[in-house]
Design a protein around this motif. Sequence first.
Motif, PDB file in Angstrom:
ATOM      1  N   ASN A   1       0.835  -1.205   0.000  1.00 26.56           N
ATOM      2  CA  ASN A   1       0.000   0.000   0.000  1.00 26.56           C
ATOM      3  C   ASN A   1       0.871   1.256   0.000  1.00 26.56           C
ATOM      4  O   ASN A   1       0.560   2.242  -0.682  1.00 26.56           O
ATOM      5  CB  ASN A   1      -0.917   0.002   1.216  1.00 26.56           C
ATOM      6  CG  ASN A   1      -1.889   1.152   1.212  1.00 26.56           C
ATOM      7  OD1 ASN A   1      -2.589   1.395   0.226  1.00 26.56           O
ATOM      8  ND2 ASN A   1      -1.930   1.905   2.301  1.00 26.56           N
ATOM      9  N   VAL A   2       1.982   1.218   0.735  1.00 24.17           N
ATOM     10  CA  VAL A   2       2.890   2.366   0.800  1.00 24.17           C
ATOM     11  C   VAL A   2       3.459   2.695  -0.576  1.00 24.17           C
ATOM     12  O   VAL A   2       3.488   3.856  -0.997  1.00 24.17           O
ATOM     13  CB  VAL A   2       4.027   2.097   1.809  1.00 24.17           C
ATOM     14  CG1 VAL A   2       5.160   3.114   1.640  1.00 24.17           C
ATOM     15  CG2 VAL A   2       3.497   2.143   3.230  1.00 24.17           C
ATOM     16  N   VAL A   3       3.913   1.657  -1.306  1.00 25.28           N
ATOM     17  CA  VAL A   3       4.512   1.894  -2.627  1.00 25.28           C
ATOM     18  C   VAL A   3       3.454   1.970  -3.723  1.00 25.28           C
ATOM     19  O   VAL A   3       3.777   2.084  -4.895  1.00 25.28           O
ATOM     20  CB  VAL A   3       5.571   0.819  -2.959  1.00 25.28           C
ATOM     21  CG1 VAL A   3       6.716   0.875  -1.977  1.00 25.28           C
ATOM     22  CG2 VAL A   3       4.962  -0.576  -3.007  1.00 25.28           C
ATOM     23  N   GLU A   4       2.183   1.865  -3.339  1.00 27.61           N
ATOM     24  CA  GLU A   4       1.037   2.027  -4.241  1.00 27.61           C
ATOM     25  C   GLU A   4       0.956   0.933  -5.306  1.00 27.61           C
ATOM     26  O   GLU A   4       0.582   1.189  -6.442  1.00 27.61           O
ATOM     27  CB  GLU A   4       1.069   3.415  -4.881  1.00 27.61           C
ATOM     28  CG  GLU A   4       0.988   4.537  -3.845  1.00 27.61           C
ATOM     29  CD  GLU A   4       1.152   5.911  -4.443  1.00 27.61           C
ATOM     30  OE1 GLU A   4       2.097   6.107  -5.236  1.00 27.61           O
ATOM     31  OE2 GLU A   4       0.335   6.786  -4.120  1.00 27.61           O
ATOM     32  N   ALA A   5       1.292  -0.305  -4.891  1.00 28.50           N
ATOM     33  CA  ALA A   5       1.095  -1.473  -5.761  1.00 28.50           C
ATOM     34  C   ALA A   5      -0.252  -2.088  -5.408  1.00 28.50           C
ATOM     35  O   ALA A   5      -0.336  -3.151  -4.798  1.00 28.50           O
ATOM     36  CB  ALA A   5       2.229  -2.475  -5.565  1.00 28.50           C
ATOM     37  N   HIS A   6      -1.324  -1.416  -5.792  1.00 26.94           N
ATOM     38  CA  HIS A   6      -2.650  -1.785  -5.305  1.00 26.94           C
ATOM     39  C   HIS A   6      -3.182  -3.074  -5.922  1.00 26.94           C
ATOM     40  O   HIS A   6      -3.901  -3.827  -5.261  1.00 26.94           O
ATOM     41  CB  HIS A   6      -3.626  -0.632  -5.557  1.00 26.94           C
ATOM     42  CG  HIS A   6      -3.249   0.623  -4.836  1.00 26.94           C
ATOM     43  ND1 HIS A   6      -3.132   1.846  -5.444  1.00 26.94           N
ATOM     44  CD2 HIS A   6      -2.913   0.837  -3.532  1.00 26.94           C
ATOM     45  CE1 HIS A   6      -2.771   2.757  -4.556  1.00 26.94           C
ATOM     46  NE2 HIS A   6      -2.618   2.174  -3.395  1.00 26.94           N
ATOM     47  N   VAL A   7      -2.836  -3.348  -7.169  1.00 23.70           N
ATOM     48  CA  VAL A   7      -3.276  -4.606  -7.794  1.00 23.70           C
ATOM     49  C   VAL A   7      -2.617  -5.789  -7.093  1.00 23.70           C
ATOM     50  O   VAL A   7      -3.272  -6.784  -6.757  1.00 23.70           O
ATOM     51  CB  VAL A   7      -2.938  -4.612  -9.300  1.00 23.70           C
ATOM     52  CG1 VAL A   7      -3.269  -5.963  -9.927  1.00 23.70           C
ATOM     53  CG2 VAL A   7      -3.710  -3.503 -10.029  1.00 23.70           C
ATOM     54  N   ALA A   8      -1.306  -5.681  -6.868  1.00 19.79           N
ATOM     55  CA  ALA A   8      -0.581  -6.742  -6.160  1.00 19.79           C
ATOM     56  C   ALA A   8      -1.097  -6.888  -4.738  1.00 19.79           C
ATOM     57  O   ALA A   8      -1.180  -8.000  -4.210  1.00 19.79           O
ATOM     58  CB  ALA A   8       0.921  -6.440  -6.151  1.00 19.79           C
ATOM     59  N   LEU A   9      -1.452  -5.761  -4.112  1.00 26.77           N
ATOM     60  CA  LEU A   9      -1.987  -5.797  -2.752  1.00 26.77           C
ATOM     61  C   LEU A   9      -3.260  -6.636  -2.696  1.00 26.77           C
ATOM     62  O   LEU A   9      -3.416  -7.482  -1.803  1.00 26.77           O
ATOM     63  CB  LEU A   9      -2.259  -4.369  -2.272  1.00 26.77           C
ATOM     64  CG  LEU A   9      -2.733  -4.167  -0.829  1.00 26.77           C
ATOM     65  CD1 LEU A   9      -2.320  -2.788  -0.339  1.00 26.77           C
ATOM     66  CD2 LEU A   9      -4.246  -4.309  -0.687  1.00 26.77           C
ATOM     67  N   MET A  10      -4.177  -6.411  -3.639  1.00 23.90           N
ATOM     68  CA  MET A  10      -5.438  -7.154  -3.652  1.00 23.90           C
ATOM     69  C   MET A  10      -5.185  -8.644  -3.877  1.00 23.90           C
ATOM     70  O   MET A  10      -5.797  -9.499  -3.240  1.00 23.90           O
ATOM     71  CB  MET A  10      -6.360  -6.600  -4.728  1.00 23.90           C
ATOM     72  CG  MET A  10      -6.859  -5.185  -4.454  1.00 23.90           C
ATOM     73  SD  MET A  10      -7.727  -5.054  -2.861  1.00 23.90           S
ATOM     74  CE  MET A  10      -9.118  -6.148  -3.161  1.00 23.90           C
ATOM     75  N   GLU A  11      -4.254  -8.956  -4.789  1.00 26.64           N
ATOM     76  CA  GLU A  11      -3.936 -10.367  -5.046  1.00 26.64           C
ATOM     77  C   GLU A  11      -3.320 -11.017  -3.815  1.00 26.64           C
ATOM     78  O   GLU A  11      -3.665 -12.146  -3.446  1.00 26.64           O
ATOM     79  CB  GLU A  11      -2.976 -10.470  -6.234  1.00 26.64           C
ATOM     80  CG  GLU A  11      -2.664 -11.895  -6.650  1.00 26.64           C
ATOM     81  CD  GLU A  11      -1.723 -11.973  -7.838  1.00 26.64           C
ATOM     82  OE1 GLU A  11      -1.277 -13.096  -8.147  1.00 26.64           O
ATOM     83  OE2 GLU A  11      -1.435 -10.928  -8.449  1.00 26.64           O
ATOM     84  N   PHE A  12      -2.404 -10.290  -3.160  1.00 25.97           N
ATOM     85  CA  PHE A  12      -1.757 -10.801  -1.954  1.00 25.97           C
ATOM     86  C   PHE A  12      -2.786 -11.034  -0.857  1.00 25.97           C
ATOM     87  O   PHE A  12      -2.771 -12.074  -0.181  1.00 25.97           O
ATOM     88  CB  PHE A  12      -0.698  -9.801  -1.485  1.00 25.97           C
ATOM     89  CG  PHE A  12       0.214 -10.312  -0.406  1.00 25.97           C
ATOM     90  CD1 PHE A  12       1.467 -10.808  -0.717  1.00 25.97           C
ATOM     91  CD2 PHE A  12      -0.169 -10.292   0.932  1.00 25.97           C
ATOM     92  CE1 PHE A  12       2.315 -11.273   0.273  1.00 25.97           C
ATOM     93  CE2 PHE A  12       0.665 -10.761   1.924  1.00 25.97           C
ATOM     94  CZ  PHE A  12       1.914 -11.247   1.599  1.00 25.97           C
ATOM     95  N   GLU A  13      -3.695 -10.068  -0.670  1.00 24.40           N
ATOM     96  CA  GLU A  13      -4.726 -10.192   0.356  1.00 24.40           C
ATOM     97  C   GLU A  13      -5.651 -11.372   0.086  1.00 24.40           C
ATOM     98  O   GLU A  13      -6.027 -12.104   1.011  1.00 24.40           O
ATOM     99  CB  GLU A  13      -5.545  -8.901   0.434  1.00 24.40           C
ATOM    100  CG  GLU A  13      -4.944  -7.847   1.352  1.00 24.40           C
ATOM    101  CD  GLU A  13      -5.076  -8.192   2.817  1.00 24.40           C
ATOM    102  OE1 GLU A  13      -4.527  -9.234   3.242  1.00 24.40           O
ATOM    103  OE2 GLU A  13      -5.704  -7.420   3.546  1.00 24.40           O
ATOM    104  N   ASN A  14      -6.038 -11.560  -1.184  1.00 23.16           N
ATOM    105  CA  ASN A  14      -6.907 -12.693  -1.526  1.00 23.16           C
ATOM    106  C   ASN A  14      -6.244 -14.017  -1.174  1.00 23.16           C
ATOM    107  O   ASN A  14      -6.870 -14.915  -0.596  1.00 23.16           O
ATOM    108  CB  ASN A  14      -7.265 -12.660  -3.016  1.00 23.16           C
ATOM    109  CG  ASN A  14      -8.236 -11.545  -3.353  1.00 23.16           C
ATOM    110  OD1 ASN A  14      -8.958 -11.065  -2.491  1.00 23.16           O
ATOM    111  ND2 ASN A  14      -8.248 -11.130  -4.609  1.00 23.16           N
ATOM    112  N   ILE A  15      -4.968 -14.137  -1.521  1.00 19.47           N
ATOM    113  CA  ILE A  15      -4.230 -15.366  -1.221  1.00 19.47           C
ATOM    114  C   ILE A  15      -4.119 -15.550   0.291  1.00 19.47           C
ATOM    115  O   ILE A  15      -4.291 -16.650   0.819  1.00 19.47           O
ATOM    116  CB  ILE A  15      -2.827 -15.332  -1.871  1.00 19.47           C
ATOM    117  CG1 ILE A  15      -2.954 -15.367  -3.403  1.00 19.47           C
ATOM    118  CG2 ILE A  15      -1.967 -16.494  -1.380  1.00 19.47           C
ATOM    119  CD1 ILE A  15      -1.649 -15.139  -4.130  1.00 19.47           C
ATOM    120  N   ARG A  16      -3.843 -14.449   0.998  1.00 24.35           N
ATOM    121  CA  ARG A  16      -3.680 -14.523   2.452  1.00 24.35           C
ATOM    122  C   ARG A  16      -4.988 -14.932   3.133  1.00 24.35           C
ATOM    123  O   ARG A  16      -4.992 -15.747   4.068  1.00 24.35           O
ATOM    124  CB  ARG A  16      -3.209 -13.167   2.986  1.00 24.35           C
ATOM    125  CG  ARG A  16      -2.666 -13.212   4.406  1.00 24.35           C
ATOM    126  CD  ARG A  16      -1.850 -11.980   4.699  1.00 24.35           C
ATOM    127  NE  ARG A  16      -2.682 -10.807   4.852  1.00 24.35           N
ATOM    128  CZ  ARG A  16      -3.002 -10.261   6.030  1.00 24.35           C
ATOM    129  NH1 ARG A  16      -2.563 -10.814   7.151  1.00 24.35           N
ATOM    130  NH2 ARG A  16      -3.744  -9.186   6.099  1.00 24.35           N
TER     131      ARG A  16
END
Length: 326
Positions: free
Chosen positions: A202-217
Motif C-alpha cells: 500500500n505504501v509503494v502504491e502497488a494496489h493490484v498486487a496488494l489485492m492479489e496478496f490479500e486474496n491469497i492470504r
Amino acid sequence: MSFSGSVKQELVRQLPSARHCQIAELAALFDLNGRIRRSRDGNEYLEIRTENLTVARKSYMLLNSVFHNPVEVRVRCHNIHRNIREYYIEVIGRHAIISILKALKMMDEQGGITGDCLGHQHRLIQNTCCKRAFLRGAFLAAGSLSDPEKAYHLEFAVLSEGFASFIREMLAFFELEAKIVRRKRYFVVYIKEGSQIVDFLNVVEAHVALMEFENIRIVKEVRNSVNRQVNCETANIGKTVAAAAKQIEDIKYIECNMGLRGLAKGLRETAELRLEYPDASLQELGQMLNPPIGKSGVNHRLRKLGNIANELKEKRGVSDSKRRKM
C-alpha cells in the motif's frame, strides 16, 4: 512470471506526478545501480547499469520526464553468462550531468561532487510522498517478494550497511518493522509478517498486487482455520470413542462378574443404554433416560460404574493371589 516480477511490472508503470517524487525515486535507483564514469576521451557521463529490465525502463522514464535530456540506452550480453542481458542507461554532456547531480543533491553549489549518499538522501526525502517514491525505487532495484502461496517474505538486498539502515528507517516511518541480517556480502532488510507486507504494498502504491496478496492470504487463513478445526474435532472424536470403549468394557466386566441387576436403578439404566447405544454422546444418553438428566449427570454415573469395575478387578486380583498361595 514470479509474484515479485508482477509487483515490479506494476510499479514500473507508475510515474509520480510531482517532480520531487520523481527525483526521490530516481535517487534510489541511482544510489543502487548508478555511478559517474569517465570515457576514454576523458569526458564524464552518468551510467545506470542493471540486469533488470524494469529498473532500466523506470530509470529511462524518470530521466526523460525530469530532465528532458538525451538518454542513451545500450544492451549487451553478460561476459560470462551469455543468456543474461545487461542494460546501460547513460547521460552524456556536462550541462546534463550537472543538472542531474544537483537535483540528486550530489553536487554542491560550487560544483563539488559529494560522496555522502546518505546525506543527500536525507535532504531529498522530506515529504511522505517522496518517502513512498524512494521505497518504490529501492524495491525495483534491490527488492524481492516471495510467492505468498508459499511464504511471506519481503526483502531488500544492498551492499551498504548504512543504506540498509536507511531503508529500515524509511519503513519505520510507515510503522513497518523490518530487521537486518548479513548474507554473504549483502545486508538484507526483511519483513516476514503478512499484514506488514500488505501495508508495504500500500505504501509503494502497488494496489493490484496488494489485492492479489490479500486474496491469497485470506484463502490461506481460512484453509488453516478449517484444518485446525478439523484436527481439533478429529482429536475430540478419538477421545470420545476411546472413552466409550472403556465404559463398555467396564460395564461388560460388571455384567460378567456380578450382573447388572445388582446395581442401583440409575446406574443399571445408564449401563444398559451405553451397551445398547455405544456411539451415543453423553448428552444423547441423558435424554434417553427417564427422567432425563444432563451430560454431567451421565458422566458421573459412568465414572461410578468404572470405579465399581476397578473394585471388582482388585477383589479378583486379591482372590487369585490367595489361591496361588494355597
